[in-house]
Design a protein around this motif. Structure first.
Motif, PDB file in Angstrom:
ATOM      1  N   VAL A  93       5.372  10.027  -1.082  1.00 53.18           N
ATOM      2  CA  VAL A  93       6.118   9.052  -1.885  1.00 53.18           C
ATOM      3  C   VAL A  93       5.949   7.618  -1.390  1.00 53.18           C
ATOM      4  N   GLY A  94       5.282   7.431  -0.267  1.00 57.03           N
ATOM      5  CA  GLY A  94       5.153   6.086   0.279  1.00 57.03           C
ATOM      6  C   GLY A  94       4.052   5.290  -0.396  1.00 57.03           C
ATOM      7  N   PRO A  95       3.991   3.999  -0.114  1.00 54.21           N
ATOM      8  CA  PRO A  95       2.947   3.149  -0.702  1.00 54.21           C
ATOM      9  C   PRO A  95       1.595   3.437  -0.059  1.00 54.21           C
ATOM     10  N   TRP A  96       0.522   3.069  -0.769  1.00 51.05           N
ATOM     11  CA  TRP A  96      -0.813   3.167  -0.187  1.00 51.05           C
ATOM     12  C   TRP A  96      -0.956   2.131   0.919  1.00 51.05           C
ATOM     13  N   ARG A  97      -1.492   2.548   2.056  1.00 48.53           N
ATOM     14  CA  ARG A  97      -1.737   1.654   3.178  1.00 48.53           C
ATOM     15  C   ARG A  97      -3.247   1.530   3.387  1.00 48.53           C
ATOM     16  N   PRO A  98      -3.840   0.393   3.060  1.00 46.66           N
ATOM     17  CA  PRO A  98      -5.285   0.234   3.252  1.00 46.66           C
ATOM     18  C   PRO A  98      -5.669   0.381   4.720  1.00 46.66           C
ATOM     19  N   PHE A  99      -6.803   1.051   4.957  1.00 48.08           N
ATOM     20  CA  PHE A  99      -7.292   1.167   6.333  1.00 48.08           C
ATOM     21  C   PHE A  99      -8.788   0.876   6.450  1.00 48.08           C
ATOM     22  N   GLY A 100      -9.477   0.651   5.334  1.00 50.35           N
ATOM     23  CA  GLY A 100     -10.904   0.394   5.424  1.00 50.35           C
ATOM     24  C   GLY A 100     -11.508   0.022   4.089  1.00 50.35           C
TER      25      GLY A 100
END
Length: 244
Positions: free
Chosen positions: A174-181
């Motif tokens: 349910v959390g937001p997308w967290r960019p990592f690359g």
């Protein structure tokens, strides 16, 4: 009379996938596509670490990338679009990330959704487990990248004209997308390389990840059967020229 044992469901799935792939002479799923060299740049996640080194630690990796249509529909018709990214790690097995056209909304990121254009959100649909945590992975549209077109020919043209890219991201249920690359798309592979390229989304994973959910076993055996029907291995093809 002696009881005749029935094959296990996994065996049935693998045999059916092998027979259909052999009959078609191509992949059982996502038969039409375009493959490219590429690069994956990992910057690491914001917030708490995921526990997966490939996601949490900065790094730069060569990659093999394939965009595809889920079914043999005409060019611009809505379809479940696919994106496969093989991250070639310096040691161990590669990481085969397979994602499908979906939406960024938390409640719908586990659903494959048809669309007309290759630009958009691609979600892993199925979740991964790392320890007791469940994660979803995604390739998101990069607002600074050119449009990828509405058919495979347009996609190839867009990639040849510029070097478009997508944003890699991770999220909980349910959390937001967290960019990592970021994925950068490179030169197009020829038709023979595309035909022999084979992905294994269940076996080719980082050590800390495993696919979760009741359909993981089905994915394992249908992909295995499809590869057998085409006569390719689980790590065939790719930008490094490695075939095992």
């Amino acid at each position: 009379m002696p009881t005749i044992p029935w094959p296990q469901p996994a065996v049935i799935a693998a045999r059916a996938a092998r027979a259909l792939a052999r009959l078609r002479g191509a992949r059982l799923l996502h038969p039409a596509g375009r493959s490219f060299t590429g690069e994956v740049l990992v910057r690491g996640t914001s917030g708490p670490p995921t526990g997966v080194r490939l996601i949490d630690r900065p790094g730069r990796y060569p990659a093999t990338i394939r965009f595809s249509k889920g079914s043999p529909t005409p060019g611009g018709w809505p379809d479940v679009l696919g994106l496969a990214v093989r991250i070639h790690r310096p040691t161990g097995r590669p990481f085969d990330l397979l994602v499908s056209s979906s939406t960024a909304a938390p409640g719908l990121r586990h659903l494959p959704l048809p669309r007309r254009r290759f630009t958009g959100t691609y979600s892993s649909i199925m979740s991964y487990r790392t320890g007791r945590r469940r994660l979803w992975l995604a390739a998101l549209a990069d607002p600074e990248s050119p449009d990828l077109g509405h058919d495979l020919a347009g996609l190839a043209t867009a990639v040849a004209a510029e070097r478009p890219g997508l944003v890699l991201a991770v999220a909980s249920a349910v959390g937001p997308w967290r960019p990592f690359g970021r994925i950068t798309i490179g030169d197009q592979l020829n038709a023979r390389d595309d035909a022999t390229l084979a992905f294994d989304p269940v076996g080719n994973l980082p050590e800390e990840l495993r696919l979760a959910g009741p359909l993981a076993w089905l994915r394992r055996h249908t992909y295995r059967g499809s590869r057998a029907g085409r006569g390719v291995g689980a790590q065939s093809g790719g930008s490094t020229g490695l075939t095992v």
